[in-house]
Write an enzyme that holds these catalytic residues in place. Structure first.
Site, short mmCIF file in Angstrom:
data_model
loop_
_atom_site.label_atom_id
_atom_site.label_comp_id
_atom_site.label_asym_id
_atom_site.label_seq_id
_atom_site.Cartn_x
_atom_site.Cartn_y
_atom_site.Cartn_z
N HIS A 2 68.63 -3.14 12.77
CA HIS A 2 68.45 -3.94 11.56
C HIS A 2 68.25 -5.40 11.97
CE1 HIS A 2 69.18 -5.62 7.58
NE2 HIS A 2 68.90 -4.42 7.13
N ASP B 270 69.82 3.91 6.00
CA ASP B 270 68.86 5.00 5.90
C ASP B 270 69.15 6.18 6.80
OD1 ASP B 270 67.33 3.87 3.94
OD2 ASP B 270 66.26 2.62 5.35
N1 ACO Z 1 65.00 2.45 18.11
C1 ACO Z 1 64.80 2.04 19.38
N2 ACO Z 1 64.76 0.76 19.76
C2 ACO Z 1 64.93 -0.16 18.81
C3 ACO Z 1 65.14 0.19 17.45
C4 ACO Z 1 65.17 1.55 17.13
N3 ACO Z 1 65.36 1.95 15.88
N4 ACO Z 1 65.26 -0.93 16.72
C5 ACO Z 1 65.13 -1.96 17.57
N5 ACO Z 1 64.94 -1.49 18.84
C6 ACO Z 1 64.83 -2.29 20.06
C7 ACO Z 1 63.49 -3.02 20.13
O1 ACO Z 1 62.52 -2.24 20.78
C8 ACO Z 1 63.88 -4.26 20.90
O2 ACO Z 1 64.01 -3.89 22.25
P1 ACO Z 1 63.62 -4.95 23.43
O3 ACO Z 1 64.57 -6.11 23.25
O4 ACO Z 1 63.83 -4.19 24.70
O5 ACO Z 1 62.18 -5.32 23.18
C9 ACO Z 1 65.28 -4.59 20.40
O6 ACO Z 1 65.82 -3.31 19.98
C10 ACO Z 1 65.31 -5.57 19.25
O7 ACO Z 1 64.59 -5.03 18.17
P2 ACO Z 1 63.53 -5.80 17.26
O8 ACO Z 1 62.39 -4.86 16.95
O9 ACO Z 1 63.19 -7.11 17.88
O10 ACO Z 1 64.39 -6.06 15.95
P3 ACO Z 1 63.82 -6.45 14.56
O11 ACO Z 1 64.89 -7.23 13.90
O12 ACO Z 1 62.47 -7.07 14.65
O13 ACO Z 1 63.61 -5.03 13.84
C11 ACO Z 1 63.94 -3.10 12.54
C12 ACO Z 1 64.49 -4.47 12.95
C13 ACO Z 1 62.50 -3.23 12.06
C14 ACO Z 1 64.78 -2.54 11.38
C15 ACO Z 1 64.01 -2.15 13.76
O14 ACO Z 1 65.35 -2.05 14.21
C16 ACO Z 1 63.45 -0.76 13.43
O15 ACO Z 1 62.23 -0.56 13.49
N6 ACO Z 1 64.34 0.23 13.14
C17 ACO Z 1 63.89 1.56 12.77
C18 ACO Z 1 63.39 1.57 11.34
C19 ACO Z 1 64.50 1.48 10.33
O16 ACO Z 1 65.51 2.18 10.41
N7 ACO Z 1 64.30 0.61 9.34
C20 ACO Z 1 65.25 0.46 8.23
C21 ACO Z 1 65.72 -0.94 8.13
S1 ACO Z 1 66.99 -1.03 6.94
C22 ACO Z 1 66.20 -1.00 5.44
O17 ACO Z 1 65.06 -1.32 5.27
C23 ACO Z 1 67.05 -0.56 4.31
#
Ligand code: ACO
Length: 434
Positions: A311, A369
């Protein structure tokens, strides 16, 4: 907000004059540096793709402490609202008005919302224009936007009474539209709302009853749906809420703004994640396949993510995920599905991920979720409608934030700037010279 005694000074290594900027304090949470004079004074913008460090407004509705894993609606912890805070309409009243309703206010509010649950009869022709296999989110973007063409008497955004009526209409009609989208997709007749039922019971009735058999609602399942709605009701300046605010900043009507919010929510990184999380669990299939799946997630080239994890704001367990896991357990118990393989798989996956260095070091925890898809599936809601349920719940948050924005004297049309990296000015060559 109050002025801090501390000021921020921006200095430049090339000797340009430094700029002093005020700092404001909120009631809780990070202070902000007021950079509004930056461009006028220096000719420079700030650069912050994804708004990682930018507060775009001040708000008194919802507060999240991502490190602690805390979510407050108008100051009240989500755990208390979900467990002792009454039903979803009480949460709606709280988000809209700032305080929980007393008994008389609750009765009046419920009556008002209940009296607006029907949609214009003409609305069914909009539905009939869609293919039966249309995604419910595309149907909702269209039909919610179309509400603006029916309610000309509440479109003056400068009139507080109009804003109030639009807010009530949206909250009242969303369940009807979501249920209509579902009924249309399966070829069953639309079911009119029943005003003797609670908000959530009425929604389940419109979803699952047919004219040919009596429908009896189940209290445990109705409570579970109500909890889903409470947990998703608002989440401060997330992508869809910011979309609603940005659309509203131009003076667009609330129905158009909420349609814009629905469009944004549709994306898999936001509201689409519950659908994606359930599909992911189905694809993994069994506990034995978890290690291989986790390996894929860690491989950046695979493009695989652990959906329902991570998140932008929570760097701790999402408090809503804990409540949702509890609800998941209750619902499965009620339906005699304690051994549901997907629930077992989700718990095993969560346990492994929470111990794995990849997730621990990146502070990736389950978000709401991760479990909400399993609950919704158990309630009989089809996967394609999960995000529609989220939109139904979030409508109150969107509209509360929209109303707050319209009455904020500091509100301006939202207009981000850019760092231009394209071609400088050049002449158009004739076609034979290209
Ligand atoms: N699975 C694997 N790796 C992940 C995940 C994940 N779900 N989420 C983040 N990471 C990793 C990224 O690849 C990144 O790794 P790095 O530092 O080696 O490059 C690191 O964790 C940081 O993640 P970011 O993508 O920079 O975090 P951001 O804040 O931009 O993204 C997001 C947040 C979009 C929610 C992301 O965690 C994601 O895509 N999760 C899966 C989708 C999801 O569950 N969304 C629901 C959000 S809650 C809602 O809307 C109610």
């Amino acid at each position: 907000m109050t002025n801090s005694e501390t000021k921020a000074t921006l200095s430049f290594s090339d000797g340009s004059p430094a700029l002093e900027m005020p700092i404001y304090k909120g009631s809780i949470g990070p202070d902000v540096i007021d950079i509004r004079k930056l461009y006028g004074s220096t000719g420079m913008f700030t650069y912050d793709p994804g708004f990682m460090s930018t507060a775009a407004c001040n708000s008194s509705i919802t507060y999240i402490d991502g490190d602690k894993g805390e979510l407050l609606y108008r100051g009240y912890p989500i755990e208390q609202l979900a467990v002792n805070g009454g039903d979803f309409l009480e949460t709606c009243y709280l988000l809209l008005n700032g305080e929980l309703p007393n008994a008389a206010q609750k009765t009046e509010f419920v009556e008002t919302v209940t009296n607006h649950t029907m949609v214009h009869e003409q609305m069914q022709f909009f539905f009939r224009g869609f293919r039966r296999d249309a995604h419910p989110m595309s149907v909702l973007v269209g039909t919610v936007g179309a509400l603006a063409s029916f309610y000309h008497d509440s479109l003056d955004i400068n009139d507080p009474r109009h804003r109030e009526v639009s807010a009530i209409r949206l909250i009242a009609k969303m369940p009807t539209l979501v249920a209509m989208a579902y009924k249309y997709s399966i070829g069953q007749p639309f079911v009119y709302p029943r005003n003797d039922l609670s908000y959530s019971a009425n929604f389940m009735y419109m979803m699952f009853s047919t004219p040919c058999a009596p429908y009896k609602s189940n209290e445990v399942l109705v409570r579970a749906l109500d909890r889903i709605l409470i947990l998703h009701a608002d989440h401060e300046q997330n992508a869809s809420t910011s979309t609603v605010r940005l659309a509203g900043s131009s003076g667009a009507n609330p129905f158009a703004c909420i349609a814009a919010g629905i469009a944004c929510l549709w994306g898999p990184a936001h509201g689409g994640a519950n659908e994606a999380a359930l599909s992911m669990l189905e694809e993994i299939g069994s506990v034995d396949n978890i290690p291989h799946f986790i390996e894929q997630v860690k491989d950046k080239n695979s493009g695989v993510k652990l959906m329902g994890f991570g998140h932008r704001v929570y760097k701790n367990y999402d408090p809503r995920a804990k409540l949702m896991r509890e609800t998941c357990y209750e619902v499965l118990q009620e339906l005699g599905l304690q051994d549901d393989p997907l629930f077992k798989l989700a718990m095993a996956l969560e346990k492994i991920a929470l111990e794995d260095e990849y997730f621990v070091s990146r502070k990736l925890y389950p978000n709401v979720d991760f479990y909400s898809g399993i609950v919704q599936r158990a309630l009989g809601i089809p996967t394609a409608l999960f995000t529609g349920i989220f939109a139904l719940a979030r409508t109150v948050g969107w509209i509360a934030q929209w109303k707050e924005m319209i009455s904020d004297p500091e509100q301006k049309i939202g207009r981000p700037r850019q760092l231009f990296v394209g071609s400088p000015k050049r002449d158009v060559p004739s076609i034979d010279k290209r």
